[in-house]
Design a protein around this motif. Structure first.
Motif, PDB file in Angstrom:
ATOM      1  N   LYS A  19       0.828  -1.210   0.000  1.00 53.95           N
ATOM      2  CA  LYS A  19       0.000   0.000   0.000  1.00 53.95           C
ATOM      3  C   LYS A  19       0.865   1.265   0.000  1.00 53.95           C
ATOM      4  CE  LYS A  19      -4.076  -2.064   2.188  1.00 53.95           C
ATOM      5  NZ  LYS A  19      -4.958  -2.092   3.382  1.00 53.95           N
ATOM      6  N   THR A  20       1.943   1.248   0.780  1.00 53.45           N
ATOM      7  CA  THR A  20       2.835   2.410   0.816  1.00 53.45           C
ATOM      8  C   THR A  20       3.460   2.664  -0.546  1.00 53.45           C
ATOM      9  OG1 THR A  20       3.355   2.063   3.150  1.00 53.45           O
ATOM     10  CG2 THR A  20       4.923   3.371   1.857  1.00 53.45           C
ATOM     11  N   LEU A  21       3.941   1.594  -1.184  1.00 52.54           N
ATOM     12  CA  LEU A  21       4.550   1.732  -2.504  1.00 52.54           C
ATOM     13  C   LEU A  21       3.533   2.213  -3.532  1.00 52.54           C
ATOM     14  CD1 LEU A  21       6.709  -1.511  -2.432  1.00 52.54           C
ATOM     15  CD2 LEU A  21       7.606   0.826  -2.503  1.00 52.54           C
ATOM     16  N   HIS A  22       2.320   1.709  -3.443  1.00 52.69           N
ATOM     17  CA  HIS A  22       1.262   2.138  -4.363  1.00 52.69           C
ATOM     18  C   HIS A  22       1.026   3.642  -4.240  1.00 52.69           C
ATOM     19  CE1 HIS A  22      -2.441   2.149  -6.667  1.00 52.69           C
ATOM     20  NE2 HIS A  22      -3.086   2.678  -5.631  1.00 52.69           N
ATOM     21  N   GLU A  23       1.068   4.135  -3.020  1.00 53.97           N
ATOM     22  CA  GLU A  23       0.861   5.572  -2.800  1.00 53.97           C
ATOM     23  C   GLU A  23       2.022   6.407  -3.333  1.00 53.97           C
ATOM     24  OE1 GLU A  23       0.406   5.708   1.394  1.00 53.97           O
ATOM     25  OE2 GLU A  23      -1.590   4.783   1.393  1.00 53.97           O
ATOM     26  N   LYS A  24       3.216   5.829  -3.362  1.00 55.26           N
ATOM     27  CA  LYS A  24       4.411   6.573  -3.772  1.00 55.26           C
ATOM     28  C   LYS A  24       4.775   6.393  -5.248  1.00 55.26           C
ATOM     29  CE  LYS A  24       5.764   8.382   0.198  1.00 55.26           C
ATOM     30  NZ  LYS A  24       6.049   9.817   0.404  1.00 55.26           N
ATOM     31  N   LYS A  25       4.077   5.521  -5.961  1.00 57.59           N
ATOM     32  CA  LYS A  25       4.515   5.187  -7.320  1.00 57.59           C
ATOM     33  C   LYS A  25       4.433   6.363  -8.285  1.00 57.59           C
ATOM     34  CE  LYS A  25       0.175   3.414  -9.276  1.00 57.59           C
ATOM     35  NZ  LYS A  25      -0.484   2.248  -9.906  1.00 57.59           N
ATOM     36  N   HIS A  26       3.546   7.314  -8.020  1.00 61.15           N
ATOM     37  CA  HIS A  26       3.454   8.479  -8.895  1.00 61.15           C
ATOM     38  C   HIS A  26       4.403   9.591  -8.464  1.00 61.15           C
ATOM     39  CE1 HIS A  26       0.172   6.698 -11.042  1.00 61.15           C
ATOM     40  NE2 HIS A  26      -0.579   6.619  -9.949  1.00 61.15           N
ATOM     41  N   VAL A  27       4.949   9.451  -7.262  1.00 61.12           N
ATOM     42  CA  VAL A  27       5.897  10.449  -6.771  1.00 61.12           C
ATOM     43  C   VAL A  27       7.286  10.211  -7.348  1.00 61.12           C
ATOM     44  CG1 VAL A  27       6.981  11.418  -4.699  1.00 61.12           C
ATOM     45  CG2 VAL A  27       4.572  10.709  -4.640  1.00 61.12           C
ATOM     46  N   TRP A  28       7.677   8.932  -7.420  1.00 54.83           N
ATOM     47  CA  TRP A  28       9.047   8.607  -7.841  1.00 54.83           C
ATOM     48  C   TRP A  28       9.426   9.166  -9.209  1.00 54.83           C
ATOM     49  CZ3 TRP A  28      13.687   7.666  -6.395  1.00 54.83           C
ATOM     50  CH2 TRP A  28      14.609   7.134  -7.295  1.00 54.83           C
ATOM     51  N   PRO A  29       8.578   9.066 -10.257  1.00 54.04           N
ATOM     52  CA  PRO A  29       8.984   9.614 -11.558  1.00 54.04           C
ATOM     53  C   PRO A  29       9.250  11.116 -11.529  1.00 54.04           C
ATOM     54  CG  PRO A  29       7.158   8.087 -11.835  1.00 54.04           C
ATOM     55  CD  PRO A  29       7.306   8.326 -10.357  1.00 54.04           C
ATOM     56  N   LYS A  30       8.725  11.810 -10.521  1.00 52.29           N
ATOM     57  CA  LYS A  30       8.917  13.255 -10.428  1.00 52.29           C
ATOM     58  C   LYS A  30      10.185  13.624  -9.651  1.00 52.29           C
ATOM     59  CE  LYS A  30       3.897  13.864 -10.514  1.00 52.29           C
ATOM     60  NZ  LYS A  30       2.706  14.310  -9.734  1.00 52.29           N
ATOM     61  N   ARG A 161       6.682  10.791 -21.230  1.00 56.14           N
ATOM     62  CA  ARG A 161       5.626  10.491 -20.267  1.00 56.14           C
ATOM     63  C   ARG A 161       5.830   9.079 -19.729  1.00 56.14           C
ATOM     64  NH1 ARG A 161       1.207  13.702 -20.281  1.00 56.14           N
ATOM     65  NH2 ARG A 161      -0.117  11.968 -19.585  1.00 56.14           N
ATOM     66  N   HIS A 162       6.045   8.963 -18.462  1.00 56.24           N
ATOM     67  CA  HIS A 162       6.231   7.664 -17.828  1.00 56.24           C
ATOM     68  C   HIS A 162       5.414   7.624 -16.550  1.00 56.24           C
ATOM     69  CE1 HIS A 162       9.454   6.102 -20.420  1.00 56.24           C
ATOM     70  NE2 HIS A 162       9.840   7.355 -20.505  1.00 56.24           N
ATOM     71  N   GLU A 163       4.345   6.861 -16.592  1.00 58.48           N
ATOM     72  CA  GLU A 163       3.497   6.739 -15.417  1.00 58.48           C
ATOM     73  C   GLU A 163       4.181   5.861 -14.373  1.00 58.48           C
ATOM     74  OE1 GLU A 163      -0.260   5.270 -16.569  1.00 58.48           O
ATOM     75  OE2 GLU A 163      -0.741   6.945 -17.902  1.00 58.48           O
ATOM     76  N   GLY A 164       3.970   6.185 -13.129  1.00 59.48           N
ATOM     77  CA  GLY A 164       4.548   5.379 -12.069  1.00 59.48           C
ATOM     78  C   GLY A 164       3.905   4.009 -11.991  1.00 59.48           C
ATOM     79  N   LYS A 165       4.716   3.007 -11.658  1.00 60.41           N
ATOM     80  CA  LYS A 165       4.227   1.642 -11.510  1.00 60.41           C
ATOM     81  C   LYS A 165       4.845   1.010 -10.273  1.00 60.41           C
ATOM     82  CE  LYS A 165       3.202   0.401 -16.327  1.00 60.41           C
ATOM     83  NZ  LYS A 165       3.474  -0.586 -17.412  1.00 60.41           N
ATOM     84  N   LEU A 166       4.226  -0.050  -9.824  1.00 55.67           N
ATOM     85  CA  LEU A 166       4.726  -0.841  -8.705  1.00 55.67           C
ATOM     86  C   LEU A 166       5.179  -2.194  -9.228  1.00 55.67           C
ATOM     87  CD1 LEU A 166       5.210  -1.824  -5.847  1.00 55.67           C
ATOM     88  CD2 LEU A 166       2.740  -2.018  -5.534  1.00 55.67           C
ATOM     89  N   ALA A 167       6.470  -2.490  -9.045  1.00 62.36           N
ATOM     90  CA  ALA A 167       7.051  -3.745  -9.530  1.00 62.36           C
ATOM     91  C   ALA A 167       7.390  -4.660  -8.361  1.00 62.36           C
ATOM     92  CB  ALA A 167       8.306  -3.465 -10.346  1.00 62.36           C
ATOM     93  N   LEU A 168       7.217  -5.941  -8.585  1.00 62.51           N
ATOM     94  CA  LEU A 168       7.632  -6.979  -7.650  1.00 62.51           C
ATOM     95  C   LEU A 168       8.926  -7.604  -8.145  1.00 62.51           C
ATOM     96  CD1 LEU A 168       7.282  -9.118  -5.365  1.00 62.51           C
ATOM     97  CD2 LEU A 168       5.835 -10.406  -6.973  1.00 62.51           C
ATOM     98  N   ILE A 169       9.933  -7.669  -7.273  1.00 62.28           N
ATOM     99  CA  ILE A 169      11.195  -8.344  -7.572  1.00 62.28           C
ATOM    100  C   ILE A 169      11.230  -9.644  -6.784  1.00 62.28           C
ATOM    101  CG2 ILE A 169      13.711  -8.184  -7.545  1.00 62.28           C
ATOM    102  CD1 ILE A 169      12.484  -5.976  -9.183  1.00 62.28           C
ATOM    103  N   LEU A 170      11.318 -10.764  -7.479  1.00 63.65           N
ATOM    104  CA  LEU A 170      11.489 -12.062  -6.827  1.00 63.65           C
ATOM    105  C   LEU A 170      12.984 -12.378  -6.850  1.00 63.65           C
ATOM    106  CD1 LEU A 170       8.430 -13.953  -8.346  1.00 63.65           C
ATOM    107  CD2 LEU A 170       8.639 -12.996  -6.049  1.00 63.65           C
ATOM    108  N   GLY A 171      13.622 -12.220  -5.701  1.00 65.73           N
ATOM    109  CA  GLY A 171      15.073 -12.301  -5.634  1.00 65.73           C
ATOM    110  C   GLY A 171      15.619 -13.702  -5.793  1.00 65.73           C
ATOM    111  N   ALA A 172      16.882 -13.761  -6.220  1.00 67.31           N
ATOM    112  CA  ALA A 172      17.587 -15.039  -6.360  1.00 67.31           C
ATOM    113  C   ALA A 172      18.198 -15.438  -5.028  1.00 67.31           C
ATOM    114  CB  ALA A 172      18.678 -14.925  -7.417  1.00 67.31           C
ATOM    115  N   GLY A 173      18.418 -16.735  -4.834  1.00 65.85           N
ATOM    116  CA  GLY A 173      18.976 -17.228  -3.580  1.00 65.85           C
ATOM    117  C   GLY A 173      20.467 -17.464  -3.611  1.00 65.85           C
ATOM    118  N   ASN A 174      21.122 -17.211  -4.757  1.00 65.49           N
ATOM    119  CA  ASN A 174      22.530 -17.593  -4.866  1.00 65.49           C
ATOM    120  C   ASN A 174      23.502 -16.429  -4.723  1.00 65.49           C
ATOM    121  OD1 ASN A 174      21.575 -16.606  -7.348  1.00 65.49           O
ATOM    122  ND2 ASN A 174      22.955 -17.879  -8.550  1.00 65.49           N
TER     123      ASN A 174
END
Length: 575
Positions: A19-30, A161-174
């Motif tokens: 939820k926090t990231l969703h609220e900030k996704k439009h702030v980051w591109p600015k 024009r780049h709209e803000g988005k929320l991405a999920l990173i599934l990290g590697a274990g190695n």
């Protein structure tokens, strides 16, 4: 199960993070370029205090004895890689206005018409610390000198024009740096806020990554969470998550995209993805090392045997670009000497812990595939090396073993050029994936083939990273070089993945990276008029000072200084 029911199965802080990231996704591109540079500088300041504990903890978790030179791997593929990325990106962003960061990048047209950009060396420090090493990024066809700027750093183009988005990173274990570098790429190259889901194998890194990346976390642009597979599944299907990046296996990728079991198989056959989000990925491969015949001396054989041992044993073999298939020329008079030296070099290295889950089953499958009835290697045995005949149906050509096993095959050839062509054709047609391929070739052999002709030949090798007298692991460690599969894979045939990361010069359409290093180390190379100053590389598993060099390189990246170079060179020469 409905989403609101699933929410009850995950910790409250994970849902709050989304939820926090969703609220900030439009702030980051600015966030301005100047602010971004300041954030990267802050990350360096936050990373350095935890760097030693990070590297030491990772080494201990992987069973590396305290004081072992092997601990250098955890310095270099952890704190060093992140610190170097910050420096390289800060350098780019300081000149990104008007794409002026491209002004210092040498360009050339390849024999096939493609444009190549020389990205290493990119600074005086590169020339000193990676003497003799260079890396070119080959652009996709259609990118030219005239339009390179239009195909670079598009999110930093005024008026874009780049709209803000929320991405999920599934990290590697190695490898420790993978998850944080993927997160930084999403933020600084794609303008997306990110939630990093740590892999259970190395979620212990959370203790160090959170303080290191606190400048982004405290502002609500990044979150780091961990948990079991149910947490990952929950986040992959969360309605606020818009994109996914995974580093892992093809099976994990397909389960996300298509679903599991029969449902997933049916969806894949029908071409109807269960998860319709954009998904990028790095999924490993069956990576080859092609040994081209030539006038190798005994010293050449010994050094390149260390090279192959490194390509196989680094991180206990748990690398997506570990050499799995060693391709030798059948009628090369030095073939047996070289293979014997590879075996002896591997046998002489310190035992490694087989820390990654499932390795025993994968090694057993590898032995069955090559018809070897020997025992699965243990930490004391190091690595199984076995020969096989190239075949369309051989499982070792299509299944990544992800562990300490090396398959050796031979191809006939009349001369070096015909062998290289045949080996490239074999790798393209028979080996699964397109992540990384290595070529070991004497400089006299390159001169015999001709430099232009050599470039023409390797243009047919369809891998995202090609290392000539180097290891593709250097392509991962080098911040300016894009890291990912050769372009063209699709969701239903994903192989080594889709998209690329790192790439601190921010090229929008890179096709591959080609790295080349000296064939002989310093000072022996001087005898052949090679003036490169690179001794035994610190990432070699045989380097006796790798732990000290790794720490010193990290401290250097923190605050580069000529005063720090003598200690680095001293330990490098003794390594």
């Amino acid at each position: 199960m409905a989403l609101d029911e699933k929410i009850n199965l995950v910790p409250v802080e994970i849902e709050q993070a989304v939820k926090t990231l969703h609220e900030k996704k439009h702030v980051w591109p600015k966030v301005s370029v100047a602010e971004r540079i300041a954030l990267l500088a802050e990350i360096k300041e936050c990373l350095m205090p935890v760097a030693a504990a990070w590297a030491q903890t990772a080494a201990r978790k992987k069973g590396i004895p305290e004081g072992s030179p092997v601990a250098g791997e955890e310095w270099i593929s952890g704190p060093y890689a992140v610190m170097a990325y910050c420096n390289a990106l800060m350098q780019t962003l300081s000149k990104v206005e008007g794409k002026m960061h491209l002004a210092s990048v040498p360009l050339r047209e390849l024999p096939n018409g493609q444009l190549a950009a020389r990205v290493v060396p990119h600074s005086l420090w590169d020339r000193l610390l990676l003497s003799g090493v260079h890396a070119d990024v080959w652009m996709e066809p259609g990118v030219t000198r005239a339009n390179l700027a239009q195909n670079t750093a598009s999110i930093y183009t005024p008026g874009s024009r780049h709209e803000g988005k929320l991405a999920l990173i599934l990290g590697a274990g190695n490898i420790a740096a993978i998850a944080p570098l993927d997160g930084l790429h999403k933020l600084f190259a794609e303008n997306q806020v990110a939630i990093i889901k740590m892999n259970p194998v190395n979620e212990y890194l959370t203790e160090f990554l959170i303080p290191a990346l606190m400048p982004l976390i405290s502002r609500g642009f990044l979150r780091i969470v961990h948990g079991d597979v149910s947490v990952g599944q929950y986040l992959c299907n969360h309605p606020l998550v818009e994109e996914i990046h995974i580093t892992g296996s093809g099976a994990a990728h397909d389960q996300i995209v298509w679903g599991s079991g029969e449902e997933g198989a049916a969806n894949k056959r029908a071409g109807t993805p269960k998860n319709k989000r954009r998904i990028t990925s790095e999924l490993g491969a069956v990576c080859p090392t092609i040994v081209v015949p030539g006038p190798w001396s005994k010293a050449d054989i010994a050094f390149q045997a260390e090279h192959v041992a490194t390509q196989k044993l680094h991180n206990s073999g748990f690398n997506c670009i570990a050499c799995q298939v060693l391709v030798l020329p059948q009628n090369w008079m030095l073939k047996s000497d070289f293979l014997l030296k590879v075996r002896k070099t591997i046998a002489a290295t310190a035992p490694r812990k087989l820390y990654y889950p499932g390795v025993q089953n994968r090694l057993a499958g590898f032995l069955r595939a090559v018809g070897n009835k020997g025992a699965v290697p243990s930490s004391a045995d190091q690595c199984v090396i076995t020969a096989f005949s190239p075949s369309v149906s051989c499982p070792t050509e299509r299944d990544e073993v992800f562990g300490p096993a090396l398959a050796v095959t031979e191809l006939p050839a009349q001369d070096a050029e015909s062998f290289l062509i045949a080996a490239i054709d074999y790798a393209n047609k028979h080996l699964y994936g397109t992540l990384g391929a290595n070529i070991l070739i004497h400089p006299a052999t390159i001169r015999e083939i001709g430099r232009k002709r050599f470039d023409e030949i390797i243009a047919d090798l369809h891998y995202g990273c090609i290392a000539v007298n180097a290891w593709t692991g250097l392509g991962f460690l080098s911040a300016p070089t894009p890291w990912g599969a050769f372009p063209g894979h699709t969701l239903d045939d994903v192989q080594s993945g889709i998209g690329s990361v790192h790439n601190t010069l921010l090229f929008d359409k890179p096709q591959r990276t080609v790295i080349e290093a000296p064939f002989q180390p310093f000072p022996r190379g001087l005898l052949r008029l090679s003036f490169a100053m690179l001794p035994r590389p610190p990432w070699f598993v045989t380097n006796r000072r790798a732990d000290r060099i790794g720490r010193l390189l990290t401290e250097f990246q923190y605050r580069p200084s000529f005063a720090k170079l003598p200690r680095i060179f001293f330990h490098a020469l003794l390594g």
